[in-house]
Design a protein around this motif. Structure first.
Motif, short mmCIF file in Angstrom:
data_model
loop_
_atom_site.label_atom_id
_atom_site.label_comp_id
_atom_site.label_asym_id
_atom_site.label_seq_id
_atom_site.Cartn_x
_atom_site.Cartn_y
_atom_site.Cartn_z
N LYS A 1 10.72 11.38 1.71
CA LYS A 1 10.32 12.39 0.73
C LYS A 1 9.13 13.16 1.30
CE LYS A 1 13.16 10.85 -2.48
NZ LYS A 1 14.30 11.65 -2.97
N ASP A 2 8.82 14.30 0.69
CA ASP A 2 7.63 15.02 1.14
C ASP A 2 6.36 14.25 0.80
OD1 ASP A 2 8.85 17.13 2.38
OD2 ASP A 2 8.95 18.37 0.58
N PHE A 3 6.38 13.54 -0.32
CA PHE A 3 5.23 12.72 -0.71
C PHE A 3 5.65 11.68 -1.73
CE2 PHE A 3 5.39 16.42 -3.42
CZ PHE A 3 5.32 15.88 -4.69
N CYS A 4 4.89 10.61 -1.81
CA CYS A 4 5.07 9.59 -2.84
C CYS A 4 3.71 9.21 -3.39
CB CYS A 4 5.75 8.34 -2.27
SG CYS A 4 7.55 8.49 -2.12
N ILE A 5 3.65 9.00 -4.71
CA ILE A 5 2.41 8.66 -5.39
C ILE A 5 2.61 7.37 -6.18
CG2 ILE A 5 0.76 9.39 -7.17
CD1 ILE A 5 1.53 12.31 -6.42
N ALA A 6 1.70 6.43 -6.01
CA ALA A 6 1.67 5.22 -6.82
C ALA A 6 0.29 5.14 -7.46
CB ALA A 6 1.94 3.99 -5.96
N PHE B 1 5.39 8.77 -8.77
CA PHE B 1 6.71 9.31 -8.46
C PHE B 1 6.74 9.80 -7.02
CE2 PHE B 1 4.36 13.08 -9.30
CZ PHE B 1 5.00 14.13 -8.67
N CYS B 2 7.94 10.12 -6.53
CA CYS B 2 8.11 10.70 -5.21
C CYS B 2 8.75 12.07 -5.36
CB CYS B 2 9.01 9.82 -4.33
SG CYS B 2 8.29 8.21 -3.93
N GLY B 3 8.44 12.98 -4.45
CA GLY B 3 8.98 14.33 -4.58
C GLY B 3 9.27 14.99 -3.25
N THR B 4 10.27 15.88 -3.27
CA THR B 4 10.61 16.71 -2.12
C THR B 4 10.71 18.15 -2.61
OG1 THR B 4 11.80 14.96 -0.96
CG2 THR B 4 12.34 17.23 -0.35
#
Length: 713
Positions: A86-91, A140-143
């Motif tokens: 993914k472009d980024f992932c946040i926890a 969440f994770c996002g692209t």
């Protein structure tokens, strides 16, 4: 899946994530893994977070191995992982925020999103330099919806801004852009690099099978950009023919192309060769002129294509009313066919009126609709051609909203507009938001594409309601008196740009309400406020506004025409109250227009302003002369502009009551810059009706532009 992008994007959205946690904390510790590739970004976040607060004690830096959990502290980790899918992932939980990104561009963008997001909940941080965040840092994770994202506005081209916004930048991301291969070659350019056409060297085009061209481009790339081995070396190169249809037909090129008007195969040969040598870089061809045909040869994985949308209808949803149109079907066909060769399909799209940067244009609703369409068709990136280095009205909010939509096409446009104005125009947010969103809604209701080179009449007859604009313009002017600081600078800049539109409206309306002048007998007398507006516009250079359109739009030239009109104070024309009929050579009525007897001269700098444009071989203009007696002067004026193919008539016939009384030849015109003028003394005694016949100059796409038909004492 790509639709998972930004499950929780805006703070005010109805995100239902159970693990949504506030970013606010008593203090913040940024952890770095010493010696890792991510250490740079931990230190970067620490530095810039500290730069946005006066209390330096609330932000600290620590090695990850020395981590100690402390109550009331937000522990923040940022890691660059090129293997992330993914472009980024946040926890994110109450004590800890962990961020992973897969490339440098995403990392930089997320850093500034985080700083801005923290400032929204912790007022010890000030982020006047950052746009509203679209991430709320829920888990969440996002692209991003588009891999390449560039709104070509001044705000994106400012130093460091494209990185903050998470956008691409043609000045930073491309080693070669457009049709500019020659700029990359050592001088003097070897003859072997130029095209051969029927055995003769042609320096207006290149030979794409030339070994010397390949060697020179390789050397240029290595010397200026390296081999792409470093993580921050991610450049793109456009390998395109020079901007014409000439095709090299030397033995090597003809063997590939099997044609003298198609260069697709020879260009693909060179691009593939470069792509294999520099596998970390991306190389692009363009679907244009001699390379519009899709090459038969396969393309390397790091090769893509740029496709122009210039013929595609702008600013509307592509629904059933448009799917059958040729220009829509053509673009869709091109995208589908190029997909058989590459997944890297970038669109060269548009979001401006290139003949008027300063009048407001509502582009955001339409852009969102078309972004959704392009995403659905598998487009991987968009270059949104706009006003570039020139200022345009509302370009700051356009840049911000388009930036957000290129990341997630589903975001709410009205919310983005409102949040931007609330951040950067807090005192005037309601005024600006209300007016601008109404512009968008009004234009959306028209369901009509906008013109990339629209005239004032198109603007005022489609989306820009004149009375609403006048009220808004006056409200902005009034608000300048009570606005302060940076907001005042921004608002004043907008006001000066809108002053151009106010003058355009006044010119367009003539002697009508909201117009330029008052009618007094056979004269028009200019209103006093016109001079005030011209002076405001003259001062616009102090606010960084010097041009009103893409080409030949110097505001000093524009205001000089107003100065010429105002210097006289009034304009006499004995035809001011008469009807002028425009007919073709068969005597058929074309239209009735006031354009040639409104008392306002046409602008020598712009064919949109005040000129009656005709491509008829013979243009007949008829009017009554019953009210005119004695010897008077008939004055005519024509636009002469080689670039836009305007020429004065070869000759003019003057008829009175069915009799030819005079022929005026081009040799008698008085040439003055971009105008040709004719002044003829005539005796109107006993004349009831007059007809002027203008004979168009011959030539390819030649047009006649006629100014005021003026009769004076």
């Amino acid at each position: 899946m790509r639709f998972l992008l930004f499950i929780c994007l805006l703070f005010i959205t109805s995100c239902k994530a159970e693990n949504k946690v506030s970013l606010e904390s008593e203090s913040y510790v940024i952890y770095v893994d010493q010696g890792s590739v991510s250490e740079r970004w931990g230190r970067y976040l620490y530095k810039h977070l500290q730069n946005h607060t006066l209390d330096k004690t609330i932000v600290s830096l620590s090695l990850e191995k020395d981590k100690v959990k402390i109550e009331g502290v937000k522990h923040i980790y940022i890691e660059l992982d090129i293997k992330l899918d993914k472009d980024f992932c946040i926890a994110h939980n109450k004590e800890e925020l962990r961020i992973k990104t897969r490339d440098i561009a995403s990392t930089e963008w997320v850093v500034y999103q985080l700083i801005e997001a923290i400032s929204q909940v912790d007022k010890r941080f000030k982020t006047d330099d950052l746009p509203p965040a679209i991430l709320d840092f829920s888990t969440f994770c996002g692209t991003h919806d588009f891999g390449y994202r560039e709104p070509y506005y001044q705000e994106n081209l400012l130093v460091d801004q494209s990185g903050v916004l998470g956008n691409n930048n043609v000045e930073l991301d491309w080693g070669i852009w457009g049709h500019n291969i020659l700029k990359a070659l050592p001088k003097p350019v070897k003859n072997s690099i130029y095209a051969k056409v029927d055995g003769v060297i042609n320096k207006e085009q290149l030979c794409f099978t030339s070994g010397d061209l390949y060697a020179a481009l390789s050397e240029y790339i290595i010397d200026n950009y390296g081999y792409g081995v470093e993580e921050d070396e991610r450049y793109r190169f456009m390998i395109a023919p020079l901007d014409n249809s000439i095709v090299c037909n030397c033995g090597g090129c003809y063997d590939f192309n099997k044609s003298s008007n198609n260069a697709s195969e020879s260009v693909a040969f060179l691009i593939n060769k470069l792509a294999r040598r520099f596998p970390k870089y991306e190389f692009y061809t363009i679907a244009y002129l001699s390379t519009k045909t899709i090459p038969k040869v396969g393309l390397e994985a790091n090769v893509g294509v740029f496709i122009s949308t210039i013929d595609f209808p702008k600013g509307i949803a592509i629904d059933s009313d448009y799917l059958s149109k040729k220009e829509v079907k053509n673009l869709l066909y091109d995208i589908e066919q190029w997909h058989t060769k590459t997944s890297k399909i970038l669109l060269w799209d548009y979001s401006s009126n290139f003949d008027d940067y300063l009048s407001p244009i509502p582009v955001l609703y339409g852009a969102q609709k078309q972004f959704k369409y392009f995403k659905d068709k598998g487009v991987s990136g968009v270059f949104m051609n706009a006003s570039g280095y020139d200022y345009s009205s509302f370009s700051d909010v356009h840049n911000y909203v388009l930036t957000a939509l290129m990341k997630n096409v589903e975001l709410d446009v009205d919310t983005l507009i409102q949040r931007y104005f609330e951040k950067f125009y807090p005192k005037n947010a309601t005024l600006l938001t209300t007016y601008y969103t109404k512009l968008e809604k009004t234009y959306e209701s028209k369901k009509t594409p906008y013109n990339l080179y629209g005239s004032p009449s198109e603007i005022f007859n489609t989306y820009l309601d004149e009375q609403e604009f006048v009220v808004f313009y006056e409200a902005v002017g009034k608000s300048l008196k009570t606005t302060t600081g940076e907001e005042l600078k921004r608002l004043n800049r907008l006001y000066k740009a809108l002053t151009f539109t106010r003058l355009q409206l006044a010119y367009y309306k003539g002697i009508e309400a909201n117009g330029t002048a008052l009618l007094k007998g056979h004269k028009v007398v200019f209103k006093s406020e016109i001079k005030q507006w011209v002076e405001i516009l003259k001062s616009s250079s102090k606010s960084g506004i010097s041009s009103y359109k893409e080409a030949d739009g110097d505001l000093s030239v524009y205001t000089s025409v107003w100065d010429d009109m105002l210097l006289k104070g009034e304009f006499e024309n004995l035809l001011l109250t008469e009807k002028l009929l425009f007919k073709n050579e068969k005597g058929q009525l074309i239209e009735q227009s006031k354009l040639l007897n409104d008392g306002l001269i046409g602008f020598r700098s712009d064919y949109h302003f005040g000129w009656y444009i005709s491509n008829a071989k013979e243009l007949h203009v008829e009017f009554s002369t019953k009210h005119i007696e004695g010897i008077k002067s008939l004055n005519l004026r024509f636009l002469v502009d080689k670039r836009h193919r305007f020429k004065a008539p070869t000759h003019i016939e003057i008829w009175s009551d069915g009799l030819l009384i005079k022929t005026v030849n081009a040799s008698s015109y008085h040439l003055l810059g971009k105008t040709a003028e004719a002044s003829i003394n005539l005796d109107f005694k006993g004349s009831n009706n007059m007809k002027l016949i203008f004979f168009k100059s011959v030539g390819d796409r030649i047009t006649t532009a006629l100014d005021e038909v003026q009769i004076t004492n």
